[in-house]
Design a protein around this motif. Structure first.
Motif, PDB file in Angstrom:
ATOM      1  N   VAL A  71      75.652  73.782  64.195  1.00 44.87           N
ATOM      2  CA  VAL A  71      74.330  74.420  63.881  1.00 44.87           C
ATOM      3  C   VAL A  71      74.168  74.339  62.455  1.00 44.87           C
ATOM      4  O   VAL A  71      73.108  74.027  61.982  1.00 44.87           O
ATOM      5  CB  VAL A  71      74.208  75.910  64.222  1.00 44.87           C
ATOM      6  CG1 VAL A  71      73.113  76.672  63.465  1.00 44.87           C
ATOM      7  CG2 VAL A  71      73.952  76.280  65.748  1.00 44.87           C
ATOM      8  N   ALA A  72      75.254  74.338  61.486  1.00 45.42           N
ATOM      9  CA  ALA A  72      75.126  74.442  60.149  1.00 45.42           C
ATOM     10  C   ALA A  72      74.821  72.810  59.721  1.00 45.42           C
ATOM     11  O   ALA A  72      74.002  72.734  58.828  1.00 45.42           O
ATOM     12  CB  ALA A  72      76.472  74.848  59.460  1.00 45.42           C
ATOM     13  N   LEU A  73      75.524  72.093  60.487  1.00 48.01           N
ATOM     14  CA  LEU A  73      75.229  70.645  60.200  1.00 48.01           C
ATOM     15  C   LEU A  73      73.792  70.128  60.512  1.00 48.01           C
ATOM     16  O   LEU A  73      73.274  69.250  59.937  1.00 48.01           O
ATOM     17  CB  LEU A  73      76.232  69.738  60.911  1.00 48.01           C
ATOM     18  CG  LEU A  73      77.489  69.714  60.541  1.00 48.01           C
ATOM     19  CD1 LEU A  73      78.631  68.911  61.438  1.00 48.01           C
ATOM     20  CD2 LEU A  73      77.607  69.138  59.186  1.00 48.01           C
ATOM     21  N   LEU A  74      73.421  70.666  61.642  1.00 51.57           N
ATOM     22  CA  LEU A  74      71.927  70.382  62.205  1.00 51.57           C
ATOM     23  C   LEU A  74      70.850  71.102  61.192  1.00 51.57           C
ATOM     24  O   LEU A  74      69.914  70.243  60.569  1.00 51.57           O
ATOM     25  CB  LEU A  74      71.808  71.088  63.539  1.00 51.57           C
ATOM     26  CG  LEU A  74      72.379  70.395  64.566  1.00 51.57           C
ATOM     27  CD1 LEU A  74      72.026  71.033  65.859  1.00 51.57           C
ATOM     28  CD2 LEU A  74      71.860  68.887  64.848  1.00 51.57           C
ATOM     29  N   GLN A  75      71.229  72.069  60.644  1.00 51.12           N
ATOM     30  CA  GLN A  75      70.313  72.972  59.627  1.00 51.12           C
ATOM     31  C   GLN A  75      70.350  71.808  58.346  1.00 51.12           C
ATOM     32  O   GLN A  75      69.196  71.761  57.629  1.00 51.12           O
ATOM     33  CB  GLN A  75      70.722  74.204  59.077  1.00 51.12           C
ATOM     34  CG  GLN A  75      70.502  75.260  60.408  1.00 51.12           C
ATOM     35  CD  GLN A  75      71.248  76.712  60.108  1.00 51.12           C
ATOM     36  OE1 GLN A  75      72.255  76.800  59.281  1.00 51.12           O
ATOM     37  NE2 GLN A  75      70.554  77.513  60.721  1.00 51.12           N
ATOM     38  N   VAL A  76      71.591  71.227  57.750  1.00 49.79           N
ATOM     39  CA  VAL A  76      71.537  70.653  56.632  1.00 49.79           C
ATOM     40  C   VAL A  76      70.660  69.225  56.871  1.00 49.79           C
ATOM     41  O   VAL A  76      70.079  68.929  56.065  1.00 49.79           O
ATOM     42  CB  VAL A  76      73.001  70.247  56.264  1.00 49.79           C
ATOM     43  CG1 VAL A  76      73.142  69.105  55.206  1.00 49.79           C
ATOM     44  CG2 VAL A  76      73.835  71.470  55.666  1.00 49.79           C
ATOM     45  N   GLU A  77      70.784  68.805  58.233  1.00 51.71           N
ATOM     46  CA  GLU A  77      70.022  67.660  58.464  1.00 51.71           C
ATOM     47  C   GLU A  77      68.761  67.914  58.403  1.00 51.71           C
ATOM     48  O   GLU A  77      67.646  67.096  58.059  1.00 51.71           O
ATOM     49  CB  GLU A  77      70.558  67.049  59.778  1.00 51.71           C
ATOM     50  CG  GLU A  77      71.857  66.303  59.704  1.00 51.71           C
ATOM     51  CD  GLU A  77      71.787  65.034  58.989  1.00 51.71           C
ATOM     52  OE1 GLU A  77      70.543  64.184  58.828  1.00 51.71           O
ATOM     53  OE2 GLU A  77      72.727  64.786  58.293  1.00 51.71           O
ATOM     54  N   ALA A  78      68.200  69.137  59.102  1.00 53.74           N
ATOM     55  CA  ALA A  78      66.872  69.516  58.788  1.00 53.74           C
ATOM     56  C   ALA A  78      66.262  69.604  57.425  1.00 53.74           C
ATOM     57  O   ALA A  78      65.067  69.115  57.380  1.00 53.74           O
ATOM     58  CB  ALA A  78      66.555  70.707  59.692  1.00 53.74           C
TER      59      ALA A  78
END
Length: 81
Positions: A71-78
Motif C-alpha cells: 500500500v505504501a509503495l502504491l501511494q508513492v507511485e500515485a
C-alpha cells in the motif's frame, strides 16, 4: 449430437466447461471432443490445474506487514503521477 465441436469452439468454451457453467448437452459435446483430441485435452488439464492454483491462492491472506508495504509503495507511485 449433430455437428461435432472443433478445437476452436472447445477451447473458447473450456473455462465454462471446467467451472461447470454450461448445459449438460454442451458439456457432453466438449467432453467428447476432449476424449478424441489430445492437444485440447492437454490444454484442458493445464487450465484445470491453473484454476485450482488460483482458487488455492484466493483462500490465502497476505501478511499485514507485506500488505502495508505494498500500500505504501502504491501511494508513492500515485503521488508521482
Amino acid at each position: 449430437m449433430a455437428d461435432r465441436i472443433d478445437c476452436r469452439q472447445a477451447t473458447e468454451q473450456l473455462h465454462d466447461y471446467l467451472k461447470q457453467e454450461m448445459t449438460p448437452a454442451l458439456a457432453e459435446e466438449i467432453r467428447a471432443h476432449l476424449d478424441r483430441c489430445r492437444p485440447c485435452f492437454r490444454q484442458a488439464l493445464f487450465e484445470e490445474n491453473f484454476l485450482r492454483l488460483l482458487e488455492g491462492c484466493a483462500r490465502q491472506r497476505c501478511p499485514g506487514t507485506l500488505r502495508a508495504r505494498i500500500v505504501a509503495l502504491l501511494q508513492v507511485e500515485a503521488e508521482r503521477d
